[in-house]
Design a protein around this motif. Sequence first.
Motif, mmCIF file in Angstrom:
data_model
loop_
_atom_site.group_PDB
_atom_site.id
_atom_site.type_symbol
_atom_site.label_atom_id
_atom_site.label_comp_id
_atom_site.label_asym_id
_atom_site.label_seq_id
_atom_site.Cartn_x
_atom_site.Cartn_y
_atom_site.Cartn_z
ATOM 1 N N ARG B 16 8.530 -6.016 -0.591
ATOM 2 C CA ARG B 16 8.958 -4.513 -0.509
ATOM 3 C C ARG B 16 9.674 -4.212 0.507
ATOM 4 O O ARG B 16 9.812 -3.029 0.653
ATOM 5 C CB ARG B 16 7.414 -4.002 0.012
ATOM 6 C CG ARG B 16 6.441 -4.515 -1.136
ATOM 7 C CD ARG B 16 6.441 -3.571 -2.491
ATOM 8 N NE ARG B 16 6.145 -2.279 -2.212
ATOM 9 C CZ ARG B 16 6.340 -1.167 -3.282
ATOM 10 N NH1 ARG B 16 7.065 -1.961 -4.364
ATOM 11 N NH2 ARG B 16 6.364 -0.088 -2.935
ATOM 12 N N ARG B 52 7.448 4.969 -6.064
ATOM 13 C CA ARG B 52 7.746 3.812 -6.002
ATOM 14 C C ARG B 52 6.639 2.973 -5.040
ATOM 15 O O ARG B 52 6.803 1.754 -4.460
ATOM 16 C CB ARG B 52 8.913 3.603 -5.123
ATOM 17 C CG ARG B 52 10.347 4.014 -6.239
ATOM 18 C CD ARG B 52 11.636 3.697 -5.531
ATOM 19 N NE ARG B 52 11.763 4.656 -4.509
ATOM 20 C CZ ARG B 52 12.378 5.964 -4.527
ATOM 21 N NH1 ARG B 52 12.616 6.019 -6.041
ATOM 22 N NH2 ARG B 52 12.775 6.620 -4.049
ATOM 23 N N VAL B 54 2.923 1.106 -4.419
ATOM 24 C CA VAL B 54 2.179 0.093 -4.905
ATOM 25 C C VAL B 54 0.875 0.164 -4.245
ATOM 26 O O VAL B 54 0.516 -0.049 -2.989
ATOM 27 C CB VAL B 54 2.649 -1.219 -4.731
ATOM 28 C CG1 VAL B 54 1.483 -2.295 -5.579
ATOM 29 C CG2 VAL B 54 4.008 -1.457 -5.513
ATOM 30 N N LYS B 205 4.669 -8.754 -9.558
ATOM 31 C CA LYS B 205 5.346 -8.487 -8.366
ATOM 32 C C LYS B 205 7.021 -8.105 -8.412
ATOM 33 O O LYS B 205 7.489 -7.573 -7.718
ATOM 34 C CB LYS B 205 5.304 -10.109 -7.390
ATOM 35 C CG LYS B 205 4.003 -10.089 -6.993
ATOM 36 C CD LYS B 205 4.102 -11.806 -6.266
ATOM 37 C CE LYS B 205 2.586 -11.970 -6.010
ATOM 38 N NZ LYS B 205 2.512 -13.642 -5.815
ATOM 39 N N ALA B 208 7.023 -4.855 -8.752
ATOM 40 C CA ALA B 208 6.925 -4.069 -7.189
ATOM 41 C C ALA B 208 8.078 -4.224 -6.376
ATOM 42 O O ALA B 208 8.585 -3.246 -5.816
ATOM 43 C CB ALA B 208 5.760 -4.916 -6.500
ATOM 44 N N ARG B 209 8.895 -5.152 -6.878
ATOM 45 C CA ARG B 209 10.196 -5.476 -6.123
ATOM 46 C C ARG B 209 11.124 -4.400 -6.652
ATOM 47 O O ARG B 209 11.852 -3.919 -5.893
ATOM 48 C CB ARG B 209 10.711 -6.901 -6.291
ATOM 49 C CG ARG B 209 12.066 -7.231 -5.411
ATOM 50 C CD ARG B 209 12.482 -8.572 -5.763
ATOM 51 N NE ARG B 209 11.579 -9.547 -5.134
ATOM 52 C CZ ARG B 209 10.892 -10.254 -5.843
ATOM 53 N NH1 ARG B 209 10.875 -10.416 -7.285
ATOM 54 N NH2 ARG B 209 10.153 -11.220 -5.340
ATOM 55 N N THR B 213 6.440 2.512 -9.490
ATOM 56 C CA THR B 213 5.190 3.022 -8.868
ATOM 57 C C THR B 213 3.960 2.328 -9.487
ATOM 58 O O THR B 213 3.816 2.491 -10.902
ATOM 59 C CB THR B 213 4.984 4.445 -8.865
ATOM 60 O OG1 THR B 213 6.268 5.186 -8.793
ATOM 61 C CG2 THR B 213 3.886 5.277 -8.196
ATOM 62 N N MET B 214 3.076 1.849 -8.951
ATOM 63 C CA MET B 214 2.031 1.147 -9.391
ATOM 64 C C MET B 214 0.544 1.387 -8.651
ATOM 65 O O MET B 214 0.352 1.593 -7.431
ATOM 66 C CB MET B 214 2.242 -0.417 -9.358
ATOM 67 C CG MET B 214 3.440 -1.002 -10.188
ATOM 68 S SD MET B 214 4.044 -2.481 -9.513
ATOM 69 C CE MET B 214 2.851 -3.594 -10.110
ATOM 70 N N ALA B 227 2.389 -7.692 -2.121
ATOM 71 C CA ALA B 227 3.159 -6.751 -2.971
ATOM 72 C C ALA B 227 2.505 -5.296 -2.803
ATOM 73 O O ALA B 227 3.236 -4.351 -3.029
ATOM 74 C CB ALA B 227 3.147 -6.781 -4.435
ATOM 75 N N GLY B 228 1.301 -5.160 -2.232
ATOM 76 C CA GLY B 228 0.749 -3.610 -2.056
ATOM 77 C C GLY B 228 1.287 -3.044 -0.657
ATOM 78 O O GLY B 228 1.713 -3.771 0.240
ATOM 79 N N ASP B 229 1.734 -1.949 -0.925
ATOM 80 C CA ASP B 229 1.941 -1.124 0.356
ATOM 81 C C ASP B 229 0.465 -0.365 0.865
ATOM 82 O O ASP B 229 0.395 -0.595 2.055
ATOM 83 C CB ASP B 229 2.780 0.266 0.008
ATOM 84 C CG ASP B 229 3.862 -0.087 -0.730
ATOM 85 O OD1 ASP B 229 4.784 -1.008 -0.167
ATOM 86 O OD2 ASP B 229 4.446 0.431 -1.739
#
Lengths: 270, 283
Positions: B16, B52, B54, B205, B208-209, B213-214, B227-229
Amino acid sequence: MTARTKAATVPGFLVAHYRDFLLYGLFLGAVAWFIASGEQGMGYHWKWYRMPRYLVQITEDGWVLGPLLQGLLVTFKISGLSLILAMIFGLTAAIFRLSDSFTARLVAKGYIEFIRNTPLLTQIFFIYYVIGPIFGLGAFGSAVLALSLFEGAYASEIFRAGIVSIHKGQWEAAHSLGLSRLDTYRKVIVPQAVRRILPPLTGVGVTLIKDSSLASTIAIYELTQQGNIVSSDTFMVFEVWFTVAAIYLAVTFPLSMFVTELGKRMRTAE
Amino acid sequence: MTAITAINENRQEPIRENVRLGPEIISVRDIVKTYPGGLRALDHISLSVRQREVVVVIGPSGSGKSTLLRCLNGLEEIDSGEIVIDGVPLDEDPGHRLTIRTEVGMVFQSFNLFPHMTALQNINLAQEQVRRKSRKEAEETTMALLARVGLTDKAQAYPAQLSGGQQQRVAIARALAMHPKVMLFDEATSALDPETIGEVLEVMKGLARDGMTMVVVTHEMGFAREAGDRVIFMENGRILEQASSDDFFSNPRQERTRDFLGQILCGPVPGPAESTPNAKEQL
């Protein structure tokens, strides 16, 4: 190697089931005796040699279809047209029944219940004598309409079962892609459903061919009506009706076999 | 497989690092959802997701995390509350609903590919029917997406001829073909054989990169960390705890969260003061 094992199993099969074969032979013999004794009791003289001309005639112009085979063509025409219409009525009614709209469900339910709970012959007369004159529908149109409405009601139950059998996830995937309800039916649900219900749908075709004989009652010269005419002209009652039955059988039996085979294949495929 | 290897090569780089979060794109305010049996699946949930971002949603089964996801694209109706996605409220208006259905992509646990269509046709379908693209335009997008998920050679394959992981990658490509503003993943790897989970996670992933927006419902804690914010922990239809992914795993505040993480990571999770070294490796 395989040929030898096969040759060995066939007589084995005969031996194992010899009682069944014997019984079957006896049964056929009994039927033949029953017909023969009836015919003798009536003093009936078989005139099979006079039958071919009612199937095919040779004239100066060459081969011409006799009245029975011409009747068969009319039967095909009625059944074919009715089958197409029945599929349209059936699919529409099924989709109406599964709709969110109360009115649509009510219309479909009313149609199906009305058709399934009144005799087909009554429906044919009703359409020919009541509806027909209003809309300028002739005998042929009335017969096709009556038969397709009738078979459509049964086909709709088949369609409904097929549609309901499709996994909910298919609807959800289509929903999440933004597909409309119509497109979901058209591209996703119905193509899958039809594959599953092809055997019972072909069965509707078989029923339709048989039920089309009722069109003889409103002066349509299809197979049964032609049989009627020929038998009353010639008094060859036995020969004519044996022949008519055999023609129906020759058409519907392969179809039924096809249905059975299709059903077996679909089961193994899934 | 080429796309996967390409992704694998940059693995060392934090996923990220180059993603800058934008303004709010999903706004969920005080939603309640009760199932016909009386089960309250969502009990006054509020949530905000930025462009954007995650967000990973975890929790025990029956906690309402899948229901929350399904409400976000209108697959489930909410009883009360408000959902707004990219300025469009999810209300009675069929136009709004269609916009949200089209702009929000979803990937399901059971893939839900259309079994009578090839991979190519699966991905083409909505582009042609909904976006009104020509067959040629749709196919170009489709082939690019198949390359992105590493399945160029499977364009003509039917779902039944593909492995679970391959099917799920086609399903992801199918959702991406609509150029969605948000992607929802509903336990996308839960139905997969262990050996194919990795290839699907790599694709996720990669997204995510690239700054997609997930909102991801998953049991894959490794993915959540990497990968998660932000991680959201749900139980009984409520959000029990939410924190940035680093904080969440190193410093879970709630007793219940620690218990859950302990169970799912098959080992004790230290209290607030300590850290959890290599929790994801134990998976």
